[in-house]
Design a protein around this motif. Structure first.
Motif, PDB file in Angstrom:
ATOM      1  N   THR A 229      64.772   2.105 -18.736  1.00  0.00           N
ATOM      2  CA  THR A 229      65.144   2.527 -20.090  1.00  0.00           C
ATOM      3  C   THR A 229      63.993   3.218 -20.819  1.00  0.00           C
ATOM      4  O   THR A 229      64.239   3.992 -21.736  1.00  0.00           O
ATOM      5  CB  THR A 229      65.576   1.323 -20.936  1.00  0.00           C
ATOM      6  N   HIS A 230      62.771   2.949 -20.413  1.00  0.00           N
ATOM      7  CA  HIS A 230      61.672   3.578 -21.164  1.00  0.00           C
ATOM      8  C   HIS A 230      61.560   5.065 -20.856  1.00  0.00           C
ATOM      9  O   HIS A 230      60.694   5.742 -21.395  1.00  0.00           O
ATOM     10  CB  HIS A 230      60.361   2.837 -20.939  1.00  0.00           C
ATOM     11  N   LEU A 231      62.475   5.594 -20.017  1.00  0.00           N
ATOM     12  CA  LEU A 231      62.556   7.040 -19.840  1.00  0.00           C
ATOM     13  C   LEU A 231      63.195   7.702 -21.039  1.00  0.00           C
ATOM     14  O   LEU A 231      63.142   8.922 -21.189  1.00  0.00           O
ATOM     15  CB  LEU A 231      63.404   7.377 -18.609  1.00  0.00           C
ATOM     16  N   ARG A 232      63.847   6.887 -21.872  1.00  0.00           N
ATOM     17  CA  ARG A 232      64.586   7.445 -23.001  1.00  0.00           C
ATOM     18  C   ARG A 232      63.673   8.149 -23.999  1.00  0.00           C
ATOM     19  O   ARG A 232      64.130   8.954 -24.804  1.00  0.00           O
ATOM     20  CB  ARG A 232      65.361   6.338 -23.709  1.00  0.00           C
ATOM     21  N   LYS A 233      62.384   7.848 -23.941  1.00  0.00           N
ATOM     22  CA  LYS A 233      61.484   8.502 -24.889  1.00  0.00           C
ATOM     23  C   LYS A 233      61.326   9.983 -24.545  1.00  0.00           C
ATOM     24  O   LYS A 233      60.857  10.764 -25.356  1.00  0.00           O
ATOM     25  CB  LYS A 233      60.121   7.804 -24.891  1.00  0.00           C
ATOM     26  N   LEU A 234      61.757  10.366 -23.297  1.00  0.00           N
ATOM     27  CA  LEU A 234      61.737  11.785 -22.940  1.00  0.00           C
ATOM     28  C   LEU A 234      63.019  12.443 -23.401  1.00  0.00           C
ATOM     29  O   LEU A 234      63.578  13.297 -22.727  1.00  0.00           O
ATOM     30  CB  LEU A 234      61.628  11.947 -21.428  1.00  0.00           C
ATOM     31  N   GLU A 235      63.511  12.014 -24.547  1.00  0.00           N
ATOM     32  CA  GLU A 235      64.824  12.441 -25.027  1.00  0.00           C
ATOM     33  C   GLU A 235      64.943  13.955 -25.072  1.00  0.00           C
ATOM     34  O   GLU A 235      65.936  14.530 -24.659  1.00  0.00           O
ATOM     35  CB  GLU A 235      65.058  11.847 -26.425  1.00  0.00           C
ATOM     36  N   GLY A 236      63.933  14.618 -25.547  1.00  0.00           N
ATOM     37  CA  GLY A 236      64.037  16.063 -25.738  1.00  0.00           C
ATOM     38  C   GLY A 236      64.093  16.846 -24.434  1.00  0.00           C
ATOM     39  O   GLY A 236      65.021  17.610 -24.185  1.00  0.00           O
ATOM     40  N   ASP A 237      63.098  16.603 -23.541  1.00  0.00           N
ATOM     41  CA  ASP A 237      63.014  17.449 -22.349  1.00  0.00           C
ATOM     42  C   ASP A 237      64.103  17.121 -21.338  1.00  0.00           C
ATOM     43  O   ASP A 237      64.710  18.018 -20.759  1.00  0.00           O
ATOM     44  CB  ASP A 237      61.647  17.256 -21.669  1.00  0.00           C
ATOM     45  N   TYR A 238      64.310  15.854 -21.081  1.00  0.00           N
ATOM     46  CA  TYR A 238      65.172  15.445 -19.962  1.00  0.00           C
ATOM     47  C   TYR A 238      66.434  14.743 -20.441  1.00  0.00           C
ATOM     48  O   TYR A 238      66.930  13.838 -19.788  1.00  0.00           O
ATOM     49  CB  TYR A 238      64.383  14.538 -19.015  1.00  0.00           C
ATOM     50  N   SER A 239      66.958  15.178 -21.572  1.00  0.00           N
ATOM     51  CA  SER A 239      68.149  14.516 -22.108  1.00  0.00           C
ATOM     52  C   SER A 239      69.327  14.665 -21.154  1.00  0.00           C
ATOM     53  O   SER A 239      70.146  13.761 -21.022  1.00  0.00           O
ATOM     54  CB  SER A 239      68.501  15.093 -23.470  1.00  0.00           C
ATOM     55  N   LYS A 240      69.398  15.812 -20.462  1.00  0.00           N
ATOM     56  CA  LYS A 240      70.512  16.025 -19.520  1.00  0.00           C
ATOM     57  C   LYS A 240      70.416  15.040 -18.362  1.00  0.00           C
ATOM     58  O   LYS A 240      71.418  14.526 -17.880  1.00  0.00           O
ATOM     59  CB  LYS A 240      70.466  17.456 -18.978  1.00  0.00           C
ATOM     60  N   LEU A 241      69.207  14.778 -17.957  1.00  0.00           N
ATOM     61  CA  LEU A 241      68.993  13.830 -16.865  1.00  0.00           C
ATOM     62  C   LEU A 241      69.415  12.423 -17.282  1.00  0.00           C
ATOM     63  O   LEU A 241      70.088  11.708 -16.541  1.00  0.00           O
ATOM     64  CB  LEU A 241      67.513  13.840 -16.495  1.00  0.00           C
ATOM     65  N   LEU A 242      69.042  12.051 -18.505  1.00  0.00           N
ATOM     66  CA  LEU A 242      69.445  10.731 -19.011  1.00  0.00           C
ATOM     67  C   LEU A 242      70.952  10.658 -19.142  1.00  0.00           C
ATOM     68  O   LEU A 242      71.551   9.598 -18.978  1.00  0.00           O
ATOM     69  CB  LEU A 242      68.803  10.461 -20.368  1.00  0.00           C
ATOM     70  N   ALA A 243      71.577  11.813 -19.446  1.00  0.00           N
ATOM     71  CA  ALA A 243      73.013  11.810 -19.637  1.00  0.00           C
ATOM     72  C   ALA A 243      73.759  11.546 -18.333  1.00  0.00           C
ATOM     73  O   ALA A 243      74.841  10.965 -18.356  1.00  0.00           O
ATOM     74  CB  ALA A 243      73.459  13.135 -20.228  1.00  0.00           C
ATOM     75  N   ILE A 244      73.186  11.980 -17.199  1.00  0.00           N
ATOM     76  CA  ILE A 244      73.908  11.786 -15.935  1.00  0.00           C
ATOM     77  C   ILE A 244      73.569  10.455 -15.266  1.00  0.00           C
ATOM     78  O   ILE A 244      74.151  10.123 -14.240  1.00  0.00           O
ATOM     79  CB  ILE A 244      73.680  12.934 -14.931  1.00  0.00           C
ATOM     80  N   ALA A 245      72.649   9.701 -15.867  1.00  0.00           N
ATOM     81  CA  ALA A 245      72.299   8.409 -15.271  1.00  0.00           C
ATOM     82  C   ALA A 245      73.420   7.406 -15.563  1.00  0.00           C
ATOM     83  O   ALA A 245      73.842   7.272 -16.712  1.00  0.00           O
ATOM     84  CB  ALA A 245      70.988   7.900 -15.840  1.00  0.00           C
ATOM     85  N   SER A 246      73.915   6.687 -14.520  1.00  0.00           N
ATOM     86  CA  SER A 246      75.012   5.726 -14.753  1.00  0.00           C
ATOM     87  C   SER A 246      74.489   4.404 -15.266  1.00  0.00           C
ATOM     88  O   SER A 246      75.181   3.708 -15.990  1.00  0.00           O
ATOM     89  CB  SER A 246      75.774   5.443 -13.467  1.00  0.00           C
ATOM     90  N   ARG A 247      73.297   4.022 -14.872  1.00  0.00           N
ATOM     91  CA  ARG A 247      72.864   2.671 -15.223  1.00  0.00           C
ATOM     92  C   ARG A 247      71.402   2.665 -15.626  1.00  0.00           C
ATOM     93  O   ARG A 247      70.564   3.194 -14.901  1.00  0.00           O
ATOM     94  CB  ARG A 247      73.073   1.765 -14.008  1.00  0.00           C
ATOM     95  N   PHE A 248      71.150   2.008 -16.766  1.00  0.00           N
ATOM     96  CA  PHE A 248      69.783   1.845 -17.231  1.00  0.00           C
ATOM     97  C   PHE A 248      69.362   0.400 -17.036  1.00  0.00           C
ATOM     98  O   PHE A 248      70.157  -0.511 -17.182  1.00  0.00           O
ATOM     99  CB  PHE A 248      69.670   2.229 -18.703  1.00  0.00           C
ATOM    100  N   VAL A 249      68.088   0.224 -16.732  1.00  0.00           N
ATOM    101  CA  VAL A 249      67.634  -1.121 -16.393  1.00  0.00           C
ATOM    102  C   VAL A 249      66.303  -1.410 -17.066  1.00  0.00           C
ATOM    103  O   VAL A 249      65.544  -0.483 -17.326  1.00  0.00           O
ATOM    104  CB  VAL A 249      67.545  -1.214 -14.852  1.00  0.00           C
TER     105      VAL A 249
END
Lengths: 168, 155
Positions: B135-155
């Motif tokens: 989940t701490h990848l969420r701080k990359l909201e701006g650059d990799y938001s598309k990547l976070l959007a396709i992730a099915s599960r956060f841990v």
């Protein structure tokens, strides 16, 4: 925010504590402390490690089937937010917690009752065996014997008197 | 005649021995992901596991995808760092989404070095990421938001 359960000891993992490990089959393991984590890395089976809750439940030392425990099970159906439901749930949780603790304590007490009975029986047997430490085995036997002899003499005397009387 | 019988018995026993011997090659598997010991996170020449559903990442190749460059000041890549991979004879950028090395205390440790293929503009190459992502990848909201959007599960 959730209070998770430690995979190994089944204890609570509060936020800010413990570790998490994600296995390649996407199974997530949470640990409350390094003790549990290290035991897991040693490939120990929690159901065989005596101090864990998993062992106690598997070995029948603690309450397993009970309605109060059904409340804790995870439900995967989300509910629409309703304020009354929320507040009622919080109150119910408090009551259920009390009842659950009482039932668990009662279960353990009942399990240990048998031990008290066995202890008592053992104590009686041991007293009987070691009675010589409390009271000398032939204490007062001499006096008893004396009294018996006296009694016999008296009986003899009485018998003799009986024998005499009819003749007179 | 008796001798012949004896020979026949010996031979059948010998064959049975052969049958019992286990075929060792069936046990050796080719790992689909990196299974070597823990190293200092991700650096050049580390073999990684591509966890999205892109065809480039999932088609088998006789060589595992390898990191050839890490886009950080020191050559060590942690979660959220961009790397250059060599896959199937081509160069491709990727984002690290999990490594075997224990990191921050409250971040998960994964059992393999996971990576998601990425284009030069930061868009993911695949369409789904089934593997859990920290989940701490969420701080990359701006650059990799598309990547976070396709992730099915956060841990």
């Amino acid at each position: 925010m959730r209070i998770e359960k430690c995979y190994f000891c089944s204890g609570p993992v509060y936020p800010g504590h413990g570790n998490m490990f994600v296995r390649n089959d996407c199974k997530v393991f949470r640990f409350c402390k390094s003790k549990c984590h290290k035991n897991f890395k040693k490939k120990r089976n929690p159901r065989k490690t005596r101090w864990t809750k998993a062992f106690r439940k598997a070995a029948g030392k603690e309450l397993t089937v009970d309605n109060a425990l059904e409340f804790e099970k995870r439900r995967n159906i989300p509910h629409k937010y309703q304020r009354e439901l929320w507040t009622k749930t919080v109150e119910a949780m408090k009551k259920v917690e009390v009842i659950k603790n009482k039932r668990q304590a009662r279960f353990i007490i009942n399990r240990l009752k048998k031990g008290k009975q066995l202890d008592k029986e053992e104590a009686i047997i041991s007293v009987k065996k070691n009675i010589h430490l409390i009271r000398a085995p032939h204490a007062g036997k001499a006096k008893q014997l004396e009294e018996k002899m006296l009694q016999k003499l008296e009986e003899d005397v009485v018998m003799a008197e009986d024998n005499i009387d009819p003749m007179a | 005649m008796a001798l012949l019988n004896r020979l026949a018995k010996c031979k059948s026993m010998h064959l049975a021995c052969h049958a019992l011997r286990v075929d060792a090659t069936s046990f050796t598997q080719h790992s689909a992901f990196s299974v070597s010991a823990v190293s200092a996170a991700i650096q050049k020449m580390t073999r990684v596991r591509v966890v999205d559903n892109s065809p480039l990442g999932n088609t088998p190749h006789h060589r595992a995808p390898r990191v050839i460059h890490v886009y950080t000041k020191n050559g060590v890549g942690k979660v959220g760092d961009k790397v250059l991979l060599a896959i199937k004879g081509q160069k491709k950028k990727a984002l690290i989404v999990g490594h075997k090395m224990p990191g921050e205390r409250m971040t998960p440790r994964f059992d393999s070095n996971n990576v998601v293929l990425i284009e030069d503009n930061g868009n993911p190459t695949g369409t789904r990421i089934r593997v859990p992502v920290p989940t701490h990848l969420r701080k990359l909201e701006g650059d990799y938001s598309k990547l976070l959007a396709i992730a099915s599960r956060f841990v």
